[in-house]
Design a protein around this motif. Structure first.
Motif, short mmCIF file in Angstrom:
data_model
loop_
_atom_site.label_atom_id
_atom_site.label_comp_id
_atom_site.label_asym_id
_atom_site.label_seq_id
_atom_site.Cartn_x
_atom_site.Cartn_y
_atom_site.Cartn_z
N LEU A 158 -40.99 23.58 -50.38
CA LEU A 158 -41.32 22.20 -50.76
C LEU A 158 -40.95 21.99 -52.23
O LEU A 158 -41.13 22.89 -53.05
CB LEU A 158 -42.82 21.93 -50.57
N ASP A 159 -40.46 20.80 -52.56
CA ASP A 159 -39.98 20.56 -53.92
C ASP A 159 -41.07 20.08 -54.87
O ASP A 159 -41.03 20.36 -56.05
CB ASP A 159 -38.85 19.54 -53.89
N LEU A 160 -42.01 19.33 -54.33
CA LEU A 160 -43.14 18.92 -55.17
C LEU A 160 -44.31 18.49 -54.29
O LEU A 160 -44.15 18.29 -53.09
CB LEU A 160 -42.76 17.83 -56.18
N LEU A 161 -45.47 18.42 -54.92
CA LEU A 161 -46.69 18.07 -54.21
C LEU A 161 -47.19 16.72 -54.66
O LEU A 161 -47.09 16.38 -55.84
CB LEU A 161 -47.79 19.09 -54.52
N LEU B 153 -52.98 26.01 -52.11
CA LEU B 153 -52.79 27.46 -52.04
C LEU B 153 -52.06 27.86 -50.77
O LEU B 153 -51.12 28.65 -50.79
CB LEU B 153 -54.14 28.17 -52.09
N ALA B 154 -52.51 27.28 -49.67
CA ALA B 154 -51.91 27.63 -48.39
C ALA B 154 -50.46 27.19 -48.34
O ALA B 154 -49.58 27.92 -47.85
CB ALA B 154 -52.71 26.99 -47.26
N ILE B 155 -50.18 26.02 -48.88
CA ILE B 155 -48.80 25.51 -48.90
C ILE B 155 -47.92 26.40 -49.77
O ILE B 155 -46.79 26.76 -49.40
CB ILE B 155 -48.78 24.05 -49.40
N SER C 59 -41.57 16.29 -50.43
CA SER C 59 -42.92 16.53 -50.93
C SER C 59 -43.89 16.47 -49.77
O SER C 59 -43.53 16.13 -48.64
CB SER C 59 -43.31 15.47 -51.97
N THR C 60 -45.13 16.82 -50.03
CA THR C 60 -46.19 16.51 -49.08
C THR C 60 -47.39 16.07 -49.91
O THR C 60 -47.51 16.44 -51.07
CB THR C 60 -46.54 17.70 -48.16
N THR C 61 -48.25 15.25 -49.31
CA THR C 61 -49.40 14.77 -50.08
C THR C 61 -50.67 15.41 -49.55
O THR C 61 -50.93 15.41 -48.35
CB THR C 61 -49.52 13.24 -50.01
N LEU D 24 -43.30 14.56 -46.49
CA LEU D 24 -43.46 15.11 -45.15
C LEU D 24 -44.95 15.26 -44.82
O LEU D 24 -45.55 16.31 -45.03
CB LEU D 24 -42.73 16.46 -45.07
N GLY D 25 -45.54 14.18 -44.31
CA GLY D 25 -46.93 14.22 -43.88
C GLY D 25 -47.91 13.86 -44.98
O GLY D 25 -47.81 14.37 -46.09
N ASN D 26 -48.84 12.97 -44.66
CA ASN D 26 -49.88 12.58 -45.61
C ASN D 26 -51.20 13.24 -45.20
O ASN D 26 -51.66 13.03 -44.08
CB ASN D 26 -50.05 11.05 -45.62
N GLU D 27 -51.78 14.03 -46.09
CA GLU D 27 -53.05 14.73 -45.81
C GLU D 27 -53.01 15.35 -44.43
O GLU D 27 -53.87 15.10 -43.59
CB GLU D 27 -54.23 13.75 -45.95
#
Lengths: 447, 447
Positions: free
Chosen positions: A205-208, A196-198, A186-188, A150-153
């Motif tokens: 979210l399940d993973l980063l 930290l903010a996430i 995930s999000t990248t 869900l969203g790149n950078e």
């Protein structure tokens, strides 16, 4: 991707210190995806470390980002492709499935920016949610799907309390989880502060995914400090890795990045893949950038393939690290190029419209079976141009006057400006070593 | 598979010394498959080391021998299955292809034996050649086919001049090469002397398979001595590897092999896979034995799956080494079993028809989520019985009186003889740790 390291360090320091204190005031549930332990793709925590599962077996991501050459990717020992958009997603997923590849599907989101608050328009946010819902409904049952990114950078805002972006973002996570219990979200990210903010605002979210260039060997220490602050650990994967970027290398006097040879790139790939394998128990694998041809600074910088599908010799190296072959270095052995007797770091300036000689040096005796070719291009890879859209230069035809073994004679262009001379060495198996040298042409009258 | 190590050593020494001298008298072309560098599967020699190619990419064999659980094999990161016969080959190849697995197809040959010269009947030899020709014609275009393995441990004769077996064998190689230019021909050997004889008489073979148990860490030194004698190098793969065999472990006083726990097996698998990865530039990969359920000495000795498809925890370990995950040990943590307070090495003898307690010891605190079960079987795994056909013992039902946590109470059988008590610990992901203890029952009146 470039940012000031010093500013970033100061910001990180202040942020990490104060945020950690503030976090302590909250009852903190941690960033633990305990709600996603079932489904055909899920993550389990065993003895303090996370493991990604797919179809009942532990799954370690070995793959690349790109949207072509799926068959070669599978043949070379990878198991995953990441696509940055949802264009032609049906055929992308079908093609990946034919070759046994899993797919990480990016759901592109507008980047967050306080100056231009994309997410302040509620109607737009609702529209976005509907679009994501329909997308997930359409593809959630495809066997090739690994997870949704869900969203790149996306530049997740560093805020103490959730704003409209954060609320929309969390709604999107919930929509995907609700519509598709079999795949993760995930999000990248590229900035550590984002994590930290996430963790603070989007614990569902399940993973980063970590997008990292050049600093791969610092991943374990980054993760360690994150774990400390989060009072726990979380699963992640390296969503982009590769060779040094063109913003991290030496430059000529006029600001052209000096590209490493494919030999040097191979060294970096080997070392960094080893670093990733040892990044820690919570790392679920990695994706190399970029499986295809992509003009960034130069034709070849990140490209693992040529315009006509030629395989760079880095494909061979990746095959070796992905399949775990512990063999001798099989590089073609290109050492460097001399242009008019000089190397790129000496900032070569040449007169216009003049025959000039370039020469390749090999680390081995010349191999008769190598097919050598040369190309000349105008060059727009300059320090100040990175954030702009990079132009696709057009090849200068008829520049090569004569070739003989490892040397070439070419004619410098009439027009003043920066250029780049490319050399390619193809071996019998169709793998291509490459290097290039930037140079600057000035009119003869100026000399 | 068992043979006398001392006799073998003496034989090896004499053979290697004299054969090397004799070889020097011949103009020796070496064992170099230069005739097989094209085709969808081929081998190339680059800078003195061999590389297997498949569909244009370097291919490193990571797989197993067996004929079931293909989907699990692919899901766990392997790329190859080896089948020991050609039964249902069409459906085997189709199923493998569906899961992206390559297949090494054994062409079973009668074993050579000087006392019973199978190959002296010319009519039979011609019949064999026709059968092989038809087989190859039928399946040579299947996309899953990796190569043909012409005979498993065929006991290649150690002769100075070719006999009828050798002539037939070479005809078979030629037939396969002629009918199928896209795939290689290998043979699998277990004795080092075979390799010399094969190199002498069958240099057209494309690669060798090594069947090795227990001595995996000696592979590099074996290969080195071979290379020295052959004045060159040759490509090979490890066609069978795994944990220590039941002929290599400790025995009870009545000759029952003491099986390592699955924890111990995991250690062996990890160490040996690492040894294989470092076996040398000419090693093209490996196949673990046995992907499925197979009664050899015990139900569980080599079995990576249970009778009803249960995955042993070794599957998890293999997933980790195949995918190159460098993570913490995730073993279930079974330590050992005590039967009547004693361990298997003390050669436990029990009175018949008596309630007896057995207990499992874990390396970790007991995990509530482990599902524990027990089974009792008569046991035919004894030293003297190895070369015979091993009987499939029948489970003794109603032997288990009561179970509680890590302990069980069971009733010893009425009938005197050797038995084996099995324990299984299944975790939440469906992986099963196991161990067993052999014991001997004597009638109460004998005490």
């Amino acid at each position: 991707m470039k940012y000031s390291y010093i500013l970033n360090f100061i910001f990180d320091f202040i942020f990490l210190t104060f945020f950690a204190l503030i976090l302590a005031l909250y009852s903190w549930g941690g960033f633990y995806p305990s709600n996603r332990q079932a489904g055909s793709v899920h993550i389990k925590k065993v003895e303090g470390s996370f493991q990604l599962y797919r179809n009942g077996a532990p799954f370690y991501i070995k793959g690349a980002s790109g949207n072509s050459h799926f068959e070669e990717l599978a043949n070379n020992g990878a198991n995953t492709i990441r696509v940055y958009d949802t264009l032609n997603l049906q055929s992308v997923l079908d093609e990946a499935d034919r070759h046994g590849l899993a797919v990480i599907v990016d759901i592109p989101l507008p980047k967050y920016d306080e100056q231009f608050p994309e997410y302040n328009d509620d109607a737009k946010n609702e529209e976005l949610k509907l679009q994501v819902k329909y997308l997930v409904q359409k593809f959630r049952d495809h066997p090739a799907l690994l997870f949704w990114n869900l969203g790149n950078e996306v530049r997740y805002p560093v805020k103490l309390f959730p704003n409209k972006f954060i609320k929309t973002y969390n709604d999107l996570i919930e929509i995907i989880h609700l519509e598709d219990p079999n795949h993760l979200v995930s999000t990248t990210v590229q900035r550590r502060t984002d994590i930290l903010a996430i963790a603070r605002h989007s614990p569902k979210l399940d993973l980063l995914g970590y997008n990292i260039f050049g600093t791969i060997n610092k991943v374990p220490s980054h993760i360690e400090s994150m774990n400390f602050i989060l009072s726990g650990s979380f699963p992640y994967y390296i969503s982009e890795w590769g060779i040094d970027g063109y913003w991290e290398t030496a430059y000529t006097k006029w600001g052209a990045s000096i590209e490493p040879t494919s030999t040097k790139k191979n060294e970096q790939l080997r070392t960094r893949y080893y670093d990733i394998q040892n990044a820690g128990d919570n790392c679920q694998g990695s994706l190399v950038f970029h499986w295809g041809q992509k003009h960034e600074c130069s034709k070849t910088w990140f490209s693992l393939f040529g315009e006509n599908g030629e395989k760079s010799e880095m494909v061979y190296t990746l095959n070796n690290v992905w399949t775990g072959q512990n063999k001798k270095n099989q590089d073609i052995g290109l050492d460097y190029m001399l242009l008019d007797g000089r190397g790129a770091p000496s900032s070569i300036v040449l007169p216009s419209d003049t025959f000039t000689k370039a020469e390749l040096k090999l680390k081995k005796l010349i191999n008769d079976s190598l097919k050598i070719s040369w190309e000349l291009y105008p060059d727009y890879c300059r320090l100040e141009g990175i954030s702009e859209e990079i132009k696709q230069p057009k090849k200068i035809t008829d520049a090569i006057a004569s070739e003989s073994g490892l040397t070439v004679t070419f004619e410098t262009p009439m027009e003043e400006g920066p250029y780049r001379l490319y050399a390619y060495l193809e071996n019998q198996d169709g793998f291509v070593a490459s290097c290039n040298t930037p140079f600057y042409v000035i009119g003869k009258t100026n000399e």
